[in-house]
Scaffold this motif. Structure first.
Motif, PDB file in Angstrom:
ATOM      1  N   SER B 322       0.833  -1.188   0.000  1.00 56.26           N
ATOM      2  CA  SER B 322       0.000   0.000   0.000  1.00 56.26           C
ATOM      3  C   SER B 322       0.875   1.248   0.000  1.00 56.26           C
ATOM      4  O   SER B 322       2.067   1.175   0.240  1.00 56.26           O
ATOM      5  CB  SER B 322      -0.888   0.037   1.229  1.00 56.26           C
ATOM      6  OG  SER B 322      -0.091   0.254   2.362  1.00 56.26           O
ATOM      7  N   VAL B 323       0.238   2.363  -0.286  1.00 56.07           N
ATOM      8  CA  VAL B 323       0.916   3.657  -0.216  1.00 56.07           C
ATOM      9  C   VAL B 323       0.254   4.445   0.893  1.00 56.07           C
ATOM     10  O   VAL B 323      -0.964   4.627   0.887  1.00 56.07           O
ATOM     11  CB  VAL B 323       0.771   4.429  -1.547  1.00 56.07           C
ATOM     12  CG1 VAL B 323       1.542   5.722  -1.487  1.00 56.07           C
ATOM     13  CG2 VAL B 323       1.268   3.591  -2.702  1.00 56.07           C
ATOM     14  N   MET B 324       1.035   4.890   1.852  1.00 59.38           N
ATOM     15  CA  MET B 324       0.447   5.625   2.969  1.00 59.38           C
ATOM     16  C   MET B 324       0.618   7.128   2.753  1.00 59.38           C
ATOM     17  O   MET B 324       1.206   7.560   1.779  1.00 59.38           O
ATOM     18  CB  MET B 324       1.081   5.158   4.279  1.00 59.38           C
ATOM     19  CG  MET B 324       0.768   3.687   4.526  1.00 59.38           C
ATOM     20  SD  MET B 324       1.326   3.112   6.116  1.00 59.38           S
ATOM     21  CE  MET B 324      -0.134   3.319   7.058  1.00 59.38           C
ATOM     22  N   MET B 325       0.129   7.885   3.709  1.00 59.52           N
ATOM     23  CA  MET B 325       0.048   9.331   3.549  1.00 59.52           C
ATOM     24  C   MET B 325       1.374   9.948   3.111  1.00 59.52           C
ATOM     25  O   MET B 325       2.410   9.663   3.685  1.00 59.52           O
ATOM     26  CB  MET B 325      -0.380   9.929   4.887  1.00 59.52           C
ATOM     27  CG  MET B 325      -0.607  11.402   4.835  1.00 59.52           C
ATOM     28  SD  MET B 325      -1.066  12.048   6.438  1.00 59.52           S
ATOM     29  CE  MET B 325       0.532  12.499   7.092  1.00 59.52           C
ATOM     30  N   PHE B 326       1.292  10.800   2.109  1.00 57.43           N
ATOM     31  CA  PHE B 326       2.469  11.554   1.664  1.00 57.43           C
ATOM     32  C   PHE B 326       2.562  12.821   2.484  1.00 57.43           C
ATOM     33  O   PHE B 326       1.630  13.614   2.516  1.00 57.43           O
ATOM     34  CB  PHE B 326       2.326  11.915   0.177  1.00 57.43           C
ATOM     35  CG  PHE B 326       2.818  10.851  -0.755  1.00 57.43           C
ATOM     36  CD1 PHE B 326       2.893  11.105  -2.115  1.00 57.43           C
ATOM     37  CD2 PHE B 326       3.211   9.596  -0.304  1.00 57.43           C
ATOM     38  CE1 PHE B 326       3.352  10.134  -2.999  1.00 57.43           C
ATOM     39  CE2 PHE B 326       3.657   8.620  -1.176  1.00 57.43           C
ATOM     40  CZ  PHE B 326       3.728   8.904  -2.535  1.00 57.43           C
ATOM     41  N   LYS B 327       3.707  13.050   3.124  1.00 59.78           N
ATOM     42  CA  LYS B 327       3.847  14.254   3.922  1.00 59.78           C
ATOM     43  C   LYS B 327       3.926  15.466   2.998  1.00 59.78           C
ATOM     44  O   LYS B 327       4.654  15.456   2.020  1.00 59.78           O
ATOM     45  CB  LYS B 327       5.103  14.145   4.776  1.00 59.78           C
ATOM     46  CG  LYS B 327       4.988  13.005   5.782  1.00 59.78           C
ATOM     47  CD  LYS B 327       6.021  13.128   6.865  1.00 59.78           C
ATOM     48  CE  LYS B 327       5.823  12.199   8.045  1.00 59.78           C
ATOM     49  NZ  LYS B 327       5.185  10.948   7.893  1.00 59.78           N
ATOM     50  N   LYS B 328       3.175  16.505   3.353  1.00 60.46           N
ATOM     51  CA  LYS B 328       3.012  17.598   2.391  1.00 60.46           C
ATOM     52  C   LYS B 328       4.262  18.447   2.250  1.00 60.46           C
ATOM     53  O   LYS B 328       4.356  19.243   1.325  1.00 60.46           O
ATOM     54  CB  LYS B 328       1.818  18.464   2.781  1.00 60.46           C
ATOM     55  CG  LYS B 328       1.969  19.107   4.120  1.00 60.46           C
ATOM     56  CD  LYS B 328       0.730  19.923   4.443  1.00 60.46           C
ATOM     57  CE  LYS B 328       0.905  20.428   5.804  1.00 60.46           C
ATOM     58  NZ  LYS B 328       0.723  21.415   6.454  1.00 60.46           N
TER      59      LYS B 328
END
Lengths: 193, 449
Positions: B322-328
């Motif tokens: 899976s791909v988790m949250m990308f830090k902005k």
């Protein structure tokens, strides 16, 4: 590698309905149990549960975690883990093996309702008092509802359920209020295989 | 002395073979086809063992059929859940029970959700290695499989001998040579004055050494859509599974790395390669200052002569399902984002670095005693932030693109949950939603706003 004696030994002699759980389901659950057990000592603590993010954000997370731990204890082993989970097995699973003389299965309608009752009954005196109801309500709504409003919700609920006039809800009264609710569907978890 | 002469001869033959068959072709980016033959044999062996498994234990076959897994799709099949999750939102889950007011039965919804999460949740499973559908003859993946047949066990024993006695020494030698060449090469190139010759040499050194390192893992990489390869002055973002990701990407093009200055061997490598071409290393104290970080990265991409920056916005290693949250933060720098999706094939070896379970050395050892590292790399068309889109939304858009291309599940959860607790704000959101349902919007406490 998972060996039969690792957990079947724990479950031997327990309520027969746990043996109705298929081997592959037990394997998966044991695998899950060990992956949650960060301390690798064969038991889970409350912190181990709270590491599950979806449970940590559940408003009733702490009450649910509490259901796993017997009175006064801080650790739960795999047998206790399975016992609590067994409440959520679908009721139709019991059709497979009708043992009329055996103990009532943990996932019967009555026992499911008992599980829910215990979520409210904080001091385990078999009665839901106004105070307990308020505390559980407060957990579910957070800071979003005023004390007065919450109080009136609690009063109304008790008034509707209370039949013997003790301003508290006993288990029998609890069952009566929920007699039309499809408990089986709302409190069951289905395995995919 | 006979003994030492013999040992010396063996060593020199060994090194000559390695040099001729592996190092030189790597320098020229050419392949002799040896690894292709190895992979073919490997695939046949694994397929054969899968057939033996099905033959001897047909109940595994039944389970596969029930799960509806076609033989080719090894990709997502192992992430089929073990329970039927009720994904209905709170409104549907609760209103099925009653009208608008609070009811004693409301607690059913929360307890069911809670128990479901205990049996199986979307997040914690991403921080441990993916389970395989069929055994790949490595003991480490043998959790759910048991003794199957004598033939299979013999194949497994043969596999162990091949992996530990033949492949491992070869790979360690190559890795050693690769890293040494990298450090020496970049230090040498660093002595030159800045010029196009220096850049060209630096690229050559980086590419060659990374190719050697990838060979040391028996890496087989397929690059797709090479026309979208990241350009100078851009930012390359990719999903993160392991430190090997860096080598995988650098084999096809050079990047400027971004990261914290480390000690030990990593520190030596970092100091060496920054002499040859400008990578961006931060001190630990500097990393905390987000404005400083953003400023330096902005300066880097403004210089069109510098290589594209490579960033992993997840911030931590995830298990490649899976791909988790990308830090902005990476998306506030501006410039063009070149997304890259990396998907490993777990059948040949597990690339995921579970840093809480294994340190770097054990991890490398595990990787070097696997069969191979096989992966697909997709270059995606460049993206830029649109009007009216903030950094977080842009980050999500890029994340979706990568997830879709790589066939990975997309999750809104933060990879930082590997080590940290979830923020209270999420629970408060749940409480707010529930409150809205039982009293309606107007009667909510004003202090909640």
């Amino acid at each position: 590698m998972v060996h039969d004696h690792d957990f079947k030994g724990h479950l031997h002699g327990d309520n027969f309905q746990i043996s109705l759980v298929s081997h592959s389901q037990i394997t998966r659950l044991y695998s899950r149990f060990t992956s949650l057990d960060k301390g690798e000592n064969g038991t889970l603590s409350r912190e181990d549960f709270q590491r599950i993010p979806e449970l940590a954000i559940n408003p009733l997370g702490d009450r649910i975690i509490n259901a796993f731990f017997p009175e006064g204890e801080d650790q739960v082993n795999f047998r206790g883990f399975m016992r609590t989970l067994a409440h959520f097995r679908p009721i139709e699973d019991n059709e497979k093996s009708k043992d009329v003389n055996g103990p009532e299965p943990l996932n019967s309608r009555s026992n499911k309702l008992h599980f829910a009752f215990r979520l409210y009954d904080l001091d385990k005196d078999d009665k839901i008092s106004r105070d307990e109801l308020l505390q559980v309500l407060r957990m579910m709504v957070g800071v979003n509802i005023s004390d007065e409003q919450l109080g009136s919700i609690a009063d109304r609920t008790i008034q509707e359920a209370d039949q013997d006039g003790d301003s508290a809800i006993s288990f029998t009264e609890f069952v009566k209020v929920l007699e039309k609710v499809d408990v089986e569907q709302k409190m069951s978890i289905r395995f995919l295989h | 002395m006979e003994g030492t002469e013999l040992a010396g001869k063996i060593l020199s033959t060994w090194l000559t073979l390695v040099l001729g068959l592996i190092l030189l072709p790597s320098a020229f980016g050419v392949s002799l086809g040896i690894s292709e033959i190895y992979m073919k044999i490997l695939v046949k062996t694994l397929e054969g063992s899968h057939r033996i498994t099905l033959f001897n234990q047909p109940q595994w076959a039944t389970i596969r059929i029930e799960k509806g897994v076609p033989k080719e799709s090894v990709k997502n099949s192992a992430s089929v859940g073990i329970i039927q999750r009720d994904e209905s939102p709170m409104e549907k889950g609760l209103s099925g029970l009653r009208g608008r007011d609070f009811e004693l039965s409301d607690v059913f919804y929360f307890s069911k959700k809670g128990l479901e999460a205990i049996v199986e949740d979307e997040v914690t499973q991403r921080f441990s290695s993916e389970e395989l559908v069929s055994w790949n003859l490595l003991t480490r993946t043998n959790i759910n499989f048991q003794y199957i047949s004598l033939r299979l066990t013999m194949v497994w024993v043969l596999g162990v001998i091949v992996r530990y006695c033949v492949l491992l020494p070869l790979r360690v030698t190559l890795a050693f040579i690769g890293i040494s060449l990298l450090v020496m090469g970049t230090t040498l190139v660093g002595q030159l004055p800045d010029s196009s010759l220096k850049s060209w040499l630096s690229e050559l050194v980086h590419l060659t050494c990374c190719r050697i390192c990838v060979r040391s893992l028996s890496g087989t990489i397929h690059y797709h859509n090479k026309q979208y390869r990241p350009q100078k002055g851009g930012i390359c973002v990719a999903n993160h599974t392991s430190p090997i990701d860096v080598f995988i990407l650098t084999t096809d093009g050079c990047y400027a790395m971004v990261g914290q200055v480390q000690g030990g061997l990593m520190g030596i490598i970092q100091r060496a390669i920054v002499k040859a071409c400008p990578h961006v290393w931060f001190e630990r104290s500097e990393m905390k200052d987000r404005h400083l970080v953003t400023k330096r990265l902005k300066e880097h991409i403004a210089d069109r002569k510098k290589l594209p920056i490579l960033i992993f916005p997840e911030g931590t290693c995830i298990n490649n399902t899976s791909v988790m949250m990308f830090k902005k933060g990476s998306f506030e720098i501006g410039g063009t984002i070149h997304p890259v999706a990396i998907k490993y094939n777990p059948q040949f070896g597990d690339a995921f670095w579970n840093s809480s379970k294994y340190n770097m050395v054990s991890y490398l050892l595990r990787v070097m005693t696997s069969w191979a590292i096989v992966c697909d790399v997709w270059y995606l068309p460049p993206m830029t932030r649109e009007e009216g889109e903030d950094a977080a939304q842009f980050a999500n858009r890029v994340k979706s693109a990568i997830a879709v291309q790589g066939g990975l599940t997309e999750l809104p959860w933060d990879g930082g949950l590997k080590r940290g607790k979830v923020k209270d704000a999420f629970r408060e959101e749940q409480q707010k939603n529930y409150s809205k349902m039982i009293v309606g919007n107007g009667s909510l406490n004003s202090e909640s706003n």
